[in-house]
Design a protein around this motif. Sequence first.
Motif, PDB file in Angstrom:
ATOM      1  N   UNK A  86     -12.693 -31.011 -12.146  1.00  0.00           N
ATOM      2  CA  UNK A  86     -12.282 -30.803 -10.774  1.00  0.00           C
ATOM      3  C   UNK A  86     -10.672 -31.088 -10.819  1.00  0.00           C
ATOM      4  N   UNK A  87     -10.085 -29.886  -9.963  1.00  0.00           N
ATOM      5  CA  UNK A  87      -8.815 -30.238 -10.022  1.00  0.00           C
ATOM      6  C   UNK A  87      -8.145 -29.476  -8.716  1.00  0.00           C
ATOM      7  N   UNK A  88      -6.822 -29.984  -8.679  1.00  0.00           N
ATOM      8  CA  UNK A  88      -6.173 -29.328  -7.258  1.00  0.00           C
ATOM      9  C   UNK A  88      -4.598 -29.278  -7.442  1.00  0.00           C
ATOM     10  N   UNK A  89      -4.058 -28.489  -6.963  1.00  0.00           N
ATOM     11  CA  UNK A  89      -2.616 -28.293  -6.950  1.00  0.00           C
ATOM     12  C   UNK A  89      -2.099 -28.054  -5.600  1.00  0.00           C
ATOM     13  N   UNK A  90      -1.228 -28.809  -4.901  1.00  0.00           N
ATOM     14  CA  UNK A  90      -0.423 -28.745  -3.940  1.00  0.00           C
ATOM     15  C   UNK A  90       0.882 -28.407  -3.840  1.00  0.00           C
ATOM     16  N   UNK A  91       1.440 -27.668  -2.754  1.00  0.00           N
ATOM     17  CA  UNK A  91       2.740 -27.548  -2.709  1.00  0.00           C
ATOM     18  C   UNK A  91       3.482 -28.558  -1.534  1.00  0.00           C
ATOM     19  N   UNK A  92       4.222 -29.287  -1.754  1.00  0.00           N
ATOM     20  CA  UNK A  92       4.895 -30.146  -0.790  1.00  0.00           C
ATOM     21  C   UNK A  92       6.287 -29.388  -0.526  1.00  0.00           C
ATOM     22  N   UNK A  93       6.577 -29.021   0.822  1.00  0.00           N
ATOM     23  CA  UNK A  93       7.964 -28.496   1.052  1.00  0.00           C
ATOM     24  C   UNK A  93       8.561 -29.426   2.059  1.00  0.00           C
ATOM     25  N   UNK A  94       9.879 -30.091   1.783  1.00  0.00           N
ATOM     26  CA  UNK A  94      10.667 -30.845   2.185  1.00  0.00           C
ATOM     27  C   UNK A  94      11.675 -30.078   3.235  1.00  0.00           C
ATOM     28  N   UNK A  95      11.732 -30.085   4.651  1.00  0.00           N
ATOM     29  CA  UNK A  95      12.741 -29.484   5.342  1.00  0.00           C
ATOM     30  C   UNK A  95      13.488 -30.621   6.095  1.00  0.00           C
ATOM     31  N   UNK A  96      14.586 -30.194   6.350  1.00  0.00           N
ATOM     32  CA  UNK A  96      15.690 -30.773   7.339  1.00  0.00           C
ATOM     33  C   UNK A  96      15.960 -29.897   8.409  1.00  0.00           C
ATOM     34  N   UNK A  97      15.509 -30.342   9.658  1.00  0.00           N
ATOM     35  CA  UNK A  97      15.804 -29.481  10.770  1.00  0.00           C
ATOM     36  C   UNK A  97      15.643 -28.084  10.576  1.00  0.00           C
ATOM     37  N   UNK A 104       7.779 -29.586  -4.261  1.00  0.00           N
ATOM     38  CA  UNK A 104       7.296 -30.068  -5.425  1.00  0.00           C
ATOM     39  C   UNK A 104       5.879 -29.717  -5.491  1.00  0.00           C
ATOM     40  N   UNK A 105       5.287 -29.413  -6.641  1.00  0.00           N
ATOM     41  CA  UNK A 105       4.101 -28.899  -6.828  1.00  0.00           C
ATOM     42  C   UNK A 105       3.235 -29.573  -7.748  1.00  0.00           C
ATOM     43  N   UNK A 106       2.676 -30.685  -7.395  1.00  0.00           N
ATOM     44  CA  UNK A 106       2.036 -31.235  -8.583  1.00  0.00           C
ATOM     45  C   UNK A 106       0.448 -30.827  -8.660  1.00  0.00           C
ATOM     46  N   UNK A 107      -0.017 -31.156  -9.882  1.00  0.00           N
ATOM     47  CA  UNK A 107      -1.175 -30.692 -10.177  1.00  0.00           C
ATOM     48  C   UNK A 107      -1.893 -31.984 -10.730  1.00  0.00           C
ATOM     49  N   UNK A 140      15.372 -36.293  -5.401  1.00  0.00           N
ATOM     50  CA  UNK A 140      16.208 -35.217  -6.301  1.00  0.00           C
ATOM     51  C   UNK A 140      15.296 -33.873  -5.805  1.00  0.00           C
ATOM     52  N   UNK A 141      15.931 -33.123  -4.942  1.00  0.00           N
ATOM     53  CA  UNK A 141      15.127 -32.214  -4.397  1.00  0.00           C
ATOM     54  C   UNK A 141      15.657 -30.988  -4.998  1.00  0.00           C
ATOM     55  N   UNK A 142      14.792 -29.796  -5.367  1.00  0.00           N
ATOM     56  CA  UNK A 142      15.104 -28.341  -5.550  1.00  0.00           C
ATOM     57  C   UNK A 142      14.269 -27.603  -5.125  1.00  0.00           C
ATOM     58  N   UNK A 143      14.640 -26.303  -4.985  1.00  0.00           N
ATOM     59  CA  UNK A 143      13.897 -25.346  -4.390  1.00  0.00           C
ATOM     60  C   UNK A 143      13.578 -24.374  -5.784  1.00  0.00           C
ATOM     61  N   UNK A 144      12.138 -24.406  -6.046  1.00  0.00           N
ATOM     62  CA  UNK A 144      11.964 -24.056  -7.282  1.00  0.00           C
ATOM     63  C   UNK A 144      10.684 -22.741  -7.573  1.00  0.00           C
ATOM     64  N   UNK A 145       9.895 -22.830  -6.402  1.00  0.00           N
ATOM     65  CA  UNK A 145       8.768 -22.305  -6.525  1.00  0.00           C
ATOM     66  C   UNK A 145       8.667 -21.206  -5.552  1.00  0.00           C
ATOM     67  N   UNK A 146       8.740 -19.779  -5.947  1.00  0.00           N
ATOM     68  CA  UNK A 146       8.406 -18.415  -4.925  1.00  0.00           C
ATOM     69  C   UNK A 146       7.102 -18.779  -4.227  1.00  0.00           C
TER      70      UNK A 146
END
Length: 164
Positions: A86-97, A104-107, A140-146
């Motif tokens: 059983x597995x899951x992958x989420x995408x968390x996107x941090x926004x400022x205003x 972040x896309x952990x599995x 340490x935030x990056x934008x890396x996932x289309x």
Amino acid sequence: MAAPAAWADDIIRTSPQITLREGYVGSPEFMESCDWTREFPARLVEHGMGLVALTDQPLDTVPGRTLRVRIMHMRSADGGGFSGPKWAMIRAELYQDGTLLGQFQPYRRTMTMFRDGCSSLSKISNALAEDTAAWLRRGNFKIQYPDNREPIEIGPEEDVPPIE
């Protein structure tokens, strides 16, 4: 990009329920019968230790820092280890205003024996919440996932014959 010191006291707001990404079907029976989509945000608040709070307001209207979380891919089934991982992958996107700061896309996966699909997702949800809280604390935030709609191939579902 490291978080500015001015953000140290800012609370990150997130929704009390995560959703499936647009166009993805997932495992609908486990979306309806399990509470893990509400469990994840609650555990994120717990693991965030004061960094994250829940809000019922639409996140695109909330000022300051917000975290939008979507389920990208998942698999669950009753039958413990006999029904495969059983597995899951989420995408968390941090926004400022409203401006995207990082993604972040952990599995996580589990093969725990004799657990039903919901309890397996609960275990996965807790691990993903810990991972996400640790990412937020690191700053340490990056934008890396289309934001593509292509499915990620993690592996074929197992076809396990029933035990006789």
